[in-house]
Design a protein around this motif. Sequence first.
Motif, PDB file in Angstrom:
ATOM      1  N   LYS A 171       7.023 -24.658  43.678  1.00 38.64           N
ATOM      2  CA  LYS A 171       7.087 -23.314  43.113  1.00 38.64           C
ATOM      3  C   LYS A 171       7.281 -22.332  44.259  1.00 38.64           C
ATOM      4  O   LYS A 171       6.591 -22.410  45.266  1.00 38.64           O
ATOM      5  CB  LYS A 171       5.758 -23.041  42.405  1.00 38.64           C
ATOM      6  N   TRP A 172       8.229 -21.446  44.075  1.00 37.73           N
ATOM      7  CA  TRP A 172       8.611 -20.502  45.135  1.00 37.73           C
ATOM      8  C   TRP A 172       7.626 -19.335  45.166  1.00 37.73           C
ATOM      9  O   TRP A 172       7.311 -18.746  44.134  1.00 37.73           O
ATOM     10  CB  TRP A 172      10.017 -19.996  44.819  1.00 37.73           C
ATOM     11  N   HIS A 173       7.183 -18.990  46.355  1.00 44.36           N
ATOM     12  CA  HIS A 173       6.295 -17.837  46.498  1.00 44.36           C
ATOM     13  C   HIS A 173       6.938 -16.860  47.466  1.00 44.36           C
ATOM     14  O   HIS A 173       7.229 -17.207  48.601  1.00 44.36           O
ATOM     15  CB  HIS A 173       4.931 -18.316  47.000  1.00 44.36           C
ATOM     16  N   ASP A 180       5.733  -3.247  53.445  1.00 42.56           N
ATOM     17  CA  ASP A 180       6.780  -3.133  54.473  1.00 42.56           C
ATOM     18  C   ASP A 180       7.596  -4.406  54.670  1.00 42.56           C
ATOM     19  O   ASP A 180       8.357  -4.499  55.624  1.00 42.56           O
ATOM     20  CB  ASP A 180       6.190  -2.760  55.855  1.00 42.56           C
ATOM     21  N   TYR A 181       7.416  -5.401  53.796  1.00 39.44           N
ATOM     22  CA  TYR A 181       8.219  -6.612  53.949  1.00 39.44           C
ATOM     23  C   TYR A 181       9.534  -6.414  53.207  1.00 39.44           C
ATOM     24  O   TYR A 181       9.556  -6.136  52.023  1.00 39.44           O
ATOM     25  CB  TYR A 181       7.443  -7.819  53.404  1.00 39.44           C
ATOM     26  N   ASN A 182      10.612  -6.557  53.945  1.00 36.71           N
ATOM     27  CA  ASN A 182      11.941  -6.329  53.390  1.00 36.71           C
ATOM     28  C   ASN A 182      12.402  -7.600  52.662  1.00 36.71           C
ATOM     29  O   ASN A 182      13.218  -8.345  53.166  1.00 36.71           O
ATOM     30  CB  ASN A 182      12.868  -5.959  54.553  1.00 36.71           C
ATOM     31  N   PRO A 186      16.650 -11.536  44.984  1.00 35.56           N
ATOM     32  CA  PRO A 186      16.708 -12.820  44.251  1.00 35.56           C
ATOM     33  C   PRO A 186      15.467 -13.684  44.508  1.00 35.56           C
ATOM     34  O   PRO A 186      15.001 -14.380  43.603  1.00 35.56           O
ATOM     35  CB  PRO A 186      17.946 -13.514  44.821  1.00 35.56           C
ATOM     36  N   HIS A 187      14.906 -13.618  45.718  1.00 28.81           N
ATOM     37  CA  HIS A 187      13.707 -14.407  46.018  1.00 28.81           C
ATOM     38  C   HIS A 187      12.507 -13.874  45.259  1.00 28.81           C
ATOM     39  O   HIS A 187      11.660 -14.622  44.794  1.00 28.81           O
ATOM     40  CB  HIS A 187      13.426 -14.396  47.534  1.00 28.81           C
ATOM     41  N   LYS A 188      12.448 -12.541  45.147  1.00 27.60           N
ATOM     42  CA  LYS A 188      11.357 -11.956  44.372  1.00 27.60           C
ATOM     43  C   LYS A 188      11.459 -12.425  42.912  1.00 27.60           C
ATOM     44  O   LYS A 188      10.465 -12.805  42.304  1.00 27.60           O
ATOM     45  CB  LYS A 188      11.422 -10.429  44.427  1.00 27.60           C
ATOM     46  N   ASN A 228      14.760 -13.829  58.483  1.00 25.03           N
ATOM     47  CA  ASN A 228      13.616 -12.977  58.129  1.00 25.03           C
ATOM     48  C   ASN A 228      13.039 -13.231  56.734  1.00 25.03           C
ATOM     49  O   ASN A 228      12.323 -12.398  56.203  1.00 25.03           O
ATOM     50  CB  ASN A 228      13.963 -11.498  58.254  1.00 25.03           C
ATOM     51  N   CYS A 229      13.346 -14.367  56.145  1.00 21.31           N
ATOM     52  CA  CYS A 229      12.748 -14.708  54.851  1.00 21.31           C
ATOM     53  C   CYS A 229      11.364 -15.289  55.120  1.00 21.31           C
ATOM     54  O   CYS A 229      11.212 -16.198  55.926  1.00 21.31           O
ATOM     55  CB  CYS A 229      13.622 -15.727  54.119  1.00 21.31           C
ATOM     56  N   LYS A 230      10.352 -14.723  54.446  1.00 27.14           N
ATOM     57  CA  LYS A 230       8.985 -15.208  54.661  1.00 27.14           C
ATOM     58  C   LYS A 230       8.461 -15.958  53.435  1.00 27.14           C
ATOM     59  O   LYS A 230       7.256 -16.108  53.252  1.00 27.14           O
ATOM     60  CB  LYS A 230       8.065 -14.033  54.986  1.00 27.14           C
ATOM     61  N   CYS A 231       9.370 -16.386  52.571  1.00 28.69           N
ATOM     62  CA  CYS A 231       8.960 -17.108  51.374  1.00 28.69           C
ATOM     63  C   CYS A 231       8.414 -18.491  51.740  1.00 28.69           C
ATOM     64  O   CYS A 231       8.758 -19.038  52.782  1.00 28.69           O
ATOM     65  CB  CYS A 231      10.146 -17.280  50.442  1.00 28.69           C
ATOM     66  N   VAL A 232       7.576 -19.021  50.869  1.00 27.47           N
ATOM     67  CA  VAL A 232       7.054 -20.384  51.065  1.00 27.47           C
ATOM     68  C   VAL A 232       7.067 -21.130  49.726  1.00 27.47           C
ATOM     69  O   VAL A 232       7.160 -20.503  48.669  1.00 27.47           O
ATOM     70  CB  VAL A 232       5.594 -20.386  51.609  1.00 27.47           C
TER      71      VAL A 232
HETATM   72 ZN   LIG Z   1      12.680 -15.002  50.903  1.00 26.68          ZN
END
Ligand SMILES: [Zn+2]
Length: 256
Positions: A171-173, A180-182, A186-188, A228-232
Motif C-alpha cells: 500500500k502506497w503511503h 512544506d513537502y512538495n 498522482p502519488h497523493k 525528491n519523492c518521499k513516498c514509502v
Molecule cells: Zn512520491
Amino acid sequence: MSIFRVLTSALSYYSNHGYTDQTTLNQYTNSLKAAIVYYLMRPKAKNPRDLLQSSFDRFLKKSTLRKKEINNIYTDLSRELHKRQAATDELIKYRKEESILQVLRRFVGWATSIPKGGIKDIDKVKEKDAIRKEIFELPLVESRIINDQTRKMESNLNELIAIDNGAIAAKWHSQWRTPDYNYREPHKSIDVDADIFVIRNSWAHKDGLIKEINGYTDDRELPGQLPNCKCVYHYLYKLTDLPKEMLTKKGLSLTK
Ligand SMILES: [Zn+2]
C-alpha cells in the motif's frame, strides 16, 4: 588562490577595463575554472560512498530481520548499496561539471557585455554575489543527491526484505500531509484512494488466492524513486490484510 579572490580579481578587471580581448578572457576563465575545480575537490570529512554505507549499516541494524535472515539475502542487499554508491558518484560528478559550466557561462556572459574601457556604475557586487551564491550552493546540491539516493536505496532494500519475508501486496503511503513537502499529486491520490498493489509471483499470487484490482507493484516505479519523492510502501503479508475484492474465491475460502 581561493575561488573568491580569483572571482574578485576577474570582476574588477572587467569593471575597470571591459571586454578587451579573447586571450585575456581565456586567462580569467581558465583560472576561475581551476579555482572552482580545486574548491569542489577539496577533501571532506565523509565522502558520499561512506555516507551511503553508514545509512546501509544503520538500516540493517534497525531492521526487524534476524541475522540469519539478513545473511540469506545479504548479497542482494549489498548489491543495492553498490548500485546506489555508483549512481551517487555519477550524479555528483555530472552535477559538478554542470555547475562549473554554469558559473563560467555566467561570468563570460557578464564580462563580454561590458564595453571596452569598463563602466563606473557597474553593479559588481550584485554579479559577484550571484556567482558566489551558485558556488556556495554546490555542497547543498551534493547532500541533496545523497539524501535522494539514500531514500531510493532504502526503498529497494525494503522491497527485497518484504518479498523475502513473503509480502503479498503493498500500500502506497505518500506523506502528503507533511508541511512544506512538495508532493506529487498522482502519488497523493494513490495514497488517498488507498490503492493496494499485488506483488507479482508472491506465494498468494502464485497460488491463485489474490487478484489485482489496481495493478501490480512492478507496473510502476517504487516509492521514493522519482526525484525528491518521499513516498514509502507499507507491505502486507496476510490474506486478511487485503480487502475482500482482492481475494479470489479460493482466497476467500481460506479466510473464513
Ligand atoms: Zn512520491
